[in-house]
Design a protein around this motif. Structure first.
Motif: not given
Length: 461
Positions: A10-17, A63-66, A74-85
């Motif tokens: 989970k940690d690696n998945l979120e960090k790399t996202l 993760i993105v679907l969730d 613990e994470l927002n879609i705005e925190d993830i680059p290249n997810m503007q759409s």
């Protein structure tokens, strides 16, 4: 020495996202948008070679679907680059990850999938934790229909650990009636679990091509016949070629495995390749991270052999361990023998490591002095090799075609002579002097030992 493989925790998945570590965030966003616009029931295959990053891709998609369902606080879609759409998109899906290989010892895929759904569904959100007792009653009834055992709903541990042991209360049910009952029980399961008509479920099936053939085929058949529901989408992460060969082997020569798979997958997508510059940065295969010769030769050979992500980590670990110790030595004295030794290490060791990973038969031919065409082609186009040309050049050779009374320097012929001197000695000691270099068949053992990580200077810490 430590593995460079990045595990899908989970940690690696979120960090790399969060940093778009291998440049796949945009691909994930496009895939999520596709899933949100698919009308269930539907089945999607994500096709990729082993080690290409399929597990990371589907788990990060989950993760993105969730995030879009607000199931991840613990994470927002705005925190993830290249997810503007996706920032304004709302998602009505819950997602479940099922490792088919991990579960292929289970008695029946239906039970295995249902237990996984129950287990994961409760973990995702507080609103899912109090799953109705009726859902587990249905699972117990499904167990009775599939393996002939009725399991008490109060003993969930027994269900999850082993429904095969001590089978009791077997019933003789007409096969057709049994199938109808099973279909209705599974339908009731999802009616109780999902509740609302607009709530949907995406089930990610991973590692199917690594399962026992009987289990893989049974799983696909069971899903096709019993999980056709307007609220469910299945996403299979597979190597289609391996799965096709597995099916053909199971059903016999002449069986059309590709046509068989077409029955199951409504859509077959190829996993996009990662952005290699991002991969090199993530794995520290850059001039600023390590000796430039190691960095450039590693990058070139990764492209040359078309290594997957998993293969890249294993290849680079071996190159780094094998070569870093040699370059870190401070006592290089550049006599002709040492010049030739250094040149040979640079052009042979990383190549041998990569060749052994890609094709052991070609590797054996190469070290036996029987095949060097690919190596000559690769090395001839290695720009850094040009830095060595002045000291490989003999006085009677020239790079200038207009210069008279001198032989034109033939790079490929020079490389061929170096290779044959070192690897094709036929039990005799051979030597080749050219310019400021002195090559010898004595170098062969040292090169092979270094490529096999068995040299004295190997750095294992």
């Amino acid at each position: 020495m430590q593995s460079l493989d990045l595990q899908p925790t989970k940690d690696n998945l979120e960090k790399t996202l969060k940093v778009d570590a291998i440049g796949r965030n945009k691909d994930i966003a496009i895939f999520v948008n596709l899933l949100c616009n698919i009308k269930a029931p539907f089945s999607v295959a994500i096709n990729g070679n082993w080690g290409s990053g399929k597990t990371f891709f589907i788990k990060q998609t989950s993760i993105v679907l969730d995030l879009l369902s607000k199931n991840n606080s613990e994470l927002n879609i705005e925190d993830i680059p290249n997810m503007q759409s996706l920032q304004k998109k709302k998602n009505e899906f819950s997602s479940i990850y099922y490792d088919a290989w991990k579960n292929d010892n289970d008695c029946d895929p239906i039970l295995s999938i249902l237990f996984t759904i129950c287990h994961e569904y409760k973990k995702q959100s507080p609103r899912n934790r109090d799953i109705k007792k009726g859902v587990m009653n249905i699972v117990s009834e499904v167990a009775d229909l599939t393996v002939g055992k009725y399991v008490d709903v109060n003993d969930i541990k027994e269900i999850e650990e082993n429904v095969e042991k001590d089978i009791i209360g077997k019933k003789i049910i007409d096969p057709i009636e049994k199938q109808k009952k099973l279909f209705n029980k599974i339908k009731n399961f999802f009616n109780n679990l999902l509740g609302k008509k607009d709530e949907k479920l995406i089930v990610f099936i991973d590692e199917l091509d690594r399962c026992k053939p009987s289990y893989a085929i049974n799983l696909m058949e069971r899903i096709k016949h019993y999980f056709s529901d307007s609220r469910i989408i299945f996403v299979f992460s597979v190597n289609i070629d391996q799965l096709k060969h597995m099916i053909q082997k199971s059903y016999g020569v002449g069986f059309d495995g590709e046509a068989y798979l077409d029955r199951f997958f409504n859509l077959n997508l190829s996993l996009p390749k990662p952005k290699m510059d991002a991969v090199y940065s993530l794995m520290k295969i850059k001039d600023e991270d390590i000796n430039p010769w190691i960095a450039e030769s590693s990058q070139r050979l990764i492209r040359h052999f078309d290594f997957s992500l998993r293969e890249i980590t294993r290849f680079y670990l071996q190159v780094k361990v094998g070569m870093d110790g040699y370059f870190s030595q401070s006592d290089h004295i550049y006599f002709p023998e040492e010049n030739a030794r250094l040149f040979s290490f640079i052009v042979f060791v990383p190549y041998l490591i990569g060749l052994r990973m890609r094709d052991i038969n070609k590797y054996n031919k190469f070290v036996a002095g029987k095949e060097c065409k690919d190596w000559i082609s690769y090395t001839s186009n290695f720009d850094r090799v040009y830095e060595w040309l002045p000291i490989l050049n003999r006085d009677e050779e020239t790079f200038d075609s207009n210069e008279k009374n001198k032989k034109i320097f033939d790079k490929e012929e020079k490389l061929r002579k170096i290779y044959l001197t070192i690897f094709y000695s036929e039990g005799k000691e051979s030597e080749f002097r050219t310019g400021q270099m002195h090559f010898s068949s004595r170098q062969r053992s040292e090169i092979i030992h270094t490529a096999s990580l068995l040299s004295d200077w190997i750095k294992l810490e």
